[in-house]
Scaffold this motif. Structure first.
Motif, PDB file in Angstrom:
ATOM      1  N   VAL A  69      -7.905   8.382   3.633  1.00  0.00           N
ATOM      2  CA  VAL A  69      -7.776   8.045   2.217  1.00  0.00           C
ATOM      3  C   VAL A  69      -7.161   6.650   2.137  1.00  0.00           C
ATOM      4  O   VAL A  69      -6.030   6.438   2.595  1.00  0.00           O
ATOM      5  N   VAL A  70      -7.910   5.704   1.586  1.00  0.00           N
ATOM      6  CA  VAL A  70      -7.554   4.290   1.678  1.00  0.00           C
ATOM      7  C   VAL A  70      -7.427   3.685   0.289  1.00  0.00           C
ATOM      8  O   VAL A  70      -8.363   3.737  -0.516  1.00  0.00           O
ATOM      9  N   GLY A  71      -6.266   3.098   0.002  1.00  0.00           N
ATOM     10  CA  GLY A  71      -6.096   2.331  -1.229  1.00  0.00           C
ATOM     11  C   GLY A  71      -6.672   0.948  -1.041  1.00  0.00           C
ATOM     12  O   GLY A  71      -6.298   0.244  -0.098  1.00  0.00           O
ATOM     13  N   SER A  72      -7.586   0.554  -1.909  1.00  0.00           N
ATOM     14  CA  SER A  72      -8.248  -0.747  -1.728  1.00  0.00           C
ATOM     15  C   SER A  72      -7.278  -1.917  -1.888  1.00  0.00           C
ATOM     16  O   SER A  72      -7.563  -3.023  -1.435  1.00  0.00           O
ATOM     17  N   ASN A  73      -6.118  -1.674  -2.513  1.00  0.00           N
ATOM     18  CA  ASN A  73      -5.134  -2.731  -2.740  1.00  0.00           C
ATOM     19  C   ASN A  73      -3.927  -2.597  -1.816  1.00  0.00           C
ATOM     20  O   ASN A  73      -2.876  -3.186  -2.071  1.00  0.00           O
ATOM     21  N   ASP A  74      -4.075  -1.844  -0.739  1.00  0.00           N
ATOM     22  CA  ASP A  74      -2.979  -1.659   0.215  1.00  0.00           C
ATOM     23  C   ASP A  74      -2.655  -2.992   0.890  1.00  0.00           C
ATOM     24  O   ASP A  74      -3.518  -3.596   1.529  1.00  0.00           O
ATOM     25  N   ARG A  75      -1.413  -3.447   0.771  1.00  0.00           N
ATOM     26  CA  ARG A  75      -0.990  -4.705   1.389  1.00  0.00           C
ATOM     27  C   ARG A  75      -0.161  -4.481   2.644  1.00  0.00           C
ATOM     28  O   ARG A  75       0.307  -5.446   3.248  1.00  0.00           O
ATOM     29  N   MET A  76       0.015  -3.228   3.038  1.00  0.00           N
ATOM     30  CA  MET A  76       0.782  -2.918   4.233  1.00  0.00           C
ATOM     31  C   MET A  76      -0.131  -2.586   5.409  1.00  0.00           C
ATOM     32  O   MET A  76       0.072  -3.069   6.524  1.00  0.00           O
ATOM     33  N   ILE A  77      -1.122  -1.749   5.179  1.00  0.00           N
ATOM     34  CA  ILE A  77      -2.100  -1.374   6.199  1.00  0.00           C
ATOM     35  C   ILE A  77      -3.448  -1.941   5.761  1.00  0.00           C
ATOM     36  O   ILE A  77      -3.956  -1.574   4.703  1.00  0.00           O
ATOM     37  N   PRO A  78      -4.047  -2.842   6.533  1.00  0.00           N
ATOM     38  CA  PRO A  78      -5.336  -3.422   6.120  1.00  0.00           C
ATOM     39  C   PRO A  78      -6.366  -2.329   5.859  1.00  0.00           C
ATOM     40  O   PRO A  78      -6.614  -1.486   6.735  1.00  0.00           O
ATOM     41  N   PRO A  79      -6.968  -2.309   4.665  1.00  0.00           N
ATOM     42  CA  PRO A  79      -7.985  -1.284   4.384  1.00  0.00           C
ATOM     43  C   PRO A  79      -9.119  -1.268   5.409  1.00  0.00           C
ATOM     44  O   PRO A  79      -9.726  -0.223   5.656  1.00  0.00           O
ATOM     45  N   GLY A  80      -9.381  -2.420   6.042  1.00  0.00           N
ATOM     46  CA  GLY A  80     -10.433  -2.496   7.049  1.00  0.00           C
ATOM     47  C   GLY A  80     -10.138  -1.691   8.297  1.00  0.00           C
ATOM     48  O   GLY A  80     -11.053  -1.388   9.078  1.00  0.00           O
TER      49      GLY A  80
ATOM     50  N   GLY B 108      -8.273   0.039  -6.455  1.00  0.00           N
ATOM     51  CA  GLY B 108      -7.162  -0.514  -7.210  1.00  0.00           C
ATOM     52  C   GLY B 108      -5.792   0.018  -6.850  1.00  0.00           C
ATOM     53  O   GLY B 108      -4.785  -0.440  -7.397  1.00  0.00           O
ATOM     54  N   LEU B 109      -5.714   0.991  -5.942  1.00  0.00           N
ATOM     55  CA  LEU B 109      -4.430   1.568  -5.580  1.00  0.00           C
ATOM     56  C   LEU B 109      -3.894   0.952  -4.287  1.00  0.00           C
ATOM     57  O   LEU B 109      -4.655   0.476  -3.443  1.00  0.00           O
ATOM     58  N   GLY B 110      -2.569   0.963  -4.161  1.00  0.00           N
ATOM     59  CA  GLY B 110      -1.934   0.332  -3.019  1.00  0.00           C
ATOM     60  C   GLY B 110      -1.469   1.313  -1.960  1.00  0.00           C
ATOM     61  O   GLY B 110      -1.959   2.437  -1.861  1.00  0.00           O
ATOM     62  N   HIS B 111      -0.477   0.864  -1.187  1.00  0.00           N
ATOM     63  CA  HIS B 111      -0.012   1.651  -0.047  1.00  0.00           C
ATOM     64  C   HIS B 111       0.603   2.977  -0.485  1.00  0.00           C
ATOM     65  O   HIS B 111       0.550   3.963   0.251  1.00  0.00           O
TER      66      HIS B 111
ATOM     67  N   ALA C 143      -0.363   4.978  -2.888  1.00  0.00           N
ATOM     68  CA  ALA C 143      -1.364   5.520  -3.815  1.00  0.00           C
ATOM     69  C   ALA C 143      -1.019   6.922  -4.281  1.00  0.00           C
ATOM     70  O   ALA C 143      -1.260   7.289  -5.437  1.00  0.00           O
ATOM     71  N   HIS C 144      -0.444   7.734  -3.385  1.00  0.00           N
ATOM     72  CA  HIS C 144      -0.118   9.124  -3.742  1.00  0.00           C
ATOM     73  C   HIS C 144       1.015   9.210  -4.760  1.00  0.00           C
ATOM     74  O   HIS C 144       1.213  10.253  -5.382  1.00  0.00           O
ATOM     75  N   GLU C 145       1.766   8.114  -4.923  1.00  0.00           N
ATOM     76  CA  GLU C 145       2.797   8.073  -5.952  1.00  0.00           C
ATOM     77  C   GLU C 145       2.266   7.425  -7.232  1.00  0.00           C
ATOM     78  O   GLU C 145       2.729   7.757  -8.323  1.00  0.00           O
ATOM     79  N   GLU C 146       1.322   6.509  -7.086  1.00  0.00           N
ATOM     80  CA  GLU C 146       0.714   5.881  -8.258  1.00  0.00           C
ATOM     81  C   GLU C 146      -0.163   6.862  -9.034  1.00  0.00           C
ATOM     82  O   GLU C 146      -0.058   6.990 -10.256  1.00  0.00           O
ATOM     83  N   GLN C 147      -1.044   7.537  -8.316  1.00  0.00           N
ATOM     84  CA  GLN C 147      -1.978   8.476  -8.940  1.00  0.00           C
ATOM     85  C   GLN C 147      -2.024   9.776  -8.128  1.00  0.00           C
ATOM     86  O   GLN C 147      -2.999  10.058  -7.423  1.00  0.00           O
ATOM     87  N   PRO C 148      -0.954  10.569  -8.220  1.00  0.00           N
ATOM     88  CA  PRO C 148      -0.903  11.804  -7.425  1.00  0.00           C
ATOM     89  C   PRO C 148      -2.043  12.766  -7.725  1.00  0.00           C
ATOM     90  O   PRO C 148      -2.524  13.456  -6.819  1.00  0.00           O
TER      91      PRO C 148
END
Length: 299
Positions: A236-247, A266-269, A271-276
């Motif tokens: 499960v990958v947040g496209s806006n993750d700045r900690m772990i490269p989505p690639g 649109g979610l970051g590292h 993500a489970h807290e942004e949109q649980p």
């Protein structure tokens, strides 16, 4: 000993406090949260976090199964292990001891960031054999380039300097600083979530444990073993993750042919807290299949 969090003081308003309890296993006193009935779901948070990270997700998943969420060794309200036991294999075996003590056999494991690495290590070492592993922005690949050498070495130096956690905790009293730090993950959290991160980061004992964990982390060894991982994996990958490269997820799919990828736009590292609810829906779809009655074939 570096100051630790106090449950009566620091845990008075802890998320899902009613689901909390303390127990001894593998030589440690653990803080765990448990809720729900049904298939066993194990939640493993990432470095520097604690069970507060599952503030909303725990309740959502508890409608689908029995959820167990521990504070990792040295994190939150769980004891700090003996020196040298904050490595990936050592922490995995400590968690294995906790699960044995609880007689808890996970059907599904959900790991965020470093929690996903611990879950994978536990599977590889035969400590657990779940029917599915969900990696939420999992830290499963080594840091690329020169940083792979510099980062662990720097963490080791900082971890061995007792004054560093105290200095860091003093700076963490600055709300705007903590807000910027979490913003650098690519996630946007509300004030209720910031409160508990600030509380953790203001505690030198918690900070020291996180540094010890980073200092002893060896993802290269894990990556070398990943081809042996035979558990179905959902990345499960947040496209806006700045900690772990989505690639990294695409690289992992080349190593793990059984893995599937779910992108959260649109979610970051965190993500489970942004949109649980969004993350819960991904996991719940698998749990529905797990709970469905199996068809009987009549010869």
């Amino acid at each position: 000993m570096i100051g630790r969090l106090d449950w009566d003081r620091d845990g008075a308003d802890w998320p899902n406090r009613q689901a909390s309890r303390f127990m001894r296993a593998a030589g440690l006193r653990w803080h765990v949260q448990e809720a729900g009935r049904g298939p066993n779901i194990l939640l493993l948070h990432g470095t520097g976090a604690a069970t507060h990270s599952w503030r909303a997700l725990l309740g959502l998943l508890a409608t689908h199964g029995r959820v167990l969420a521990p504070d990792l060794p040295g994190h939150g309200f769980t004891d700090v292990p003996q020196p040298g036991r904050m490595s990936l294999p050592a922490m995995s075996h400590l968690l294995g001891g906790l699960l044995d003590r609880l007689e808890f056999t996970p059907d599904v494991v959900v790991g965020h960031s470093a929690g996903a690495a611990i879950a994978a290590r536990m599977c590889l070492d035969g400590l657990i054999r779940p029917r599915a592993l969900f990696s939420l922005n999992g830290a499963l690949m080594p840091i690329a380039g020169h940083a792979s050498l510099v980062f662990p070495a720097a963490a080791r130096v900082l971890a061995q300097t007792r004054v560093v956690p105290w200095i860091f905790s003093l700076h963490a009293s600055n709300r705007d600083l903590v807000s910027r730090m979490l913003g650098n993950t690519g996630s946007r959290l509300d004030d209720a979530e910031l409160v508990h991160y600030r509380r953790l980061l203001r505690n030198p004992g918690h900070v020291s444990a996180a540094l010890q964990m980073m200092a002893h982390w060896d993802l290269a060894a894990l990556a070398a073993d990943l081809p042996r991982l035979d558990v179905p994996v959902t990345l499960v990958v947040g496209s806006n993750d700045r900690m772990i490269p989505p690639g990294d997820a695409d690289k992992l799919r080349a190593i793990l042919p059984q893995a599937r990828k779910v992108t959260l736009d649109g979610l970051g590292h965190l993500a489970h807290e942004e949109q649980p609810a969004t993350v819960a829906a991904v996991i719940a779809a698998f749990l529905a299949d797990l709970r469905a009655p199996q068809a009987v074939v009549v010869a």
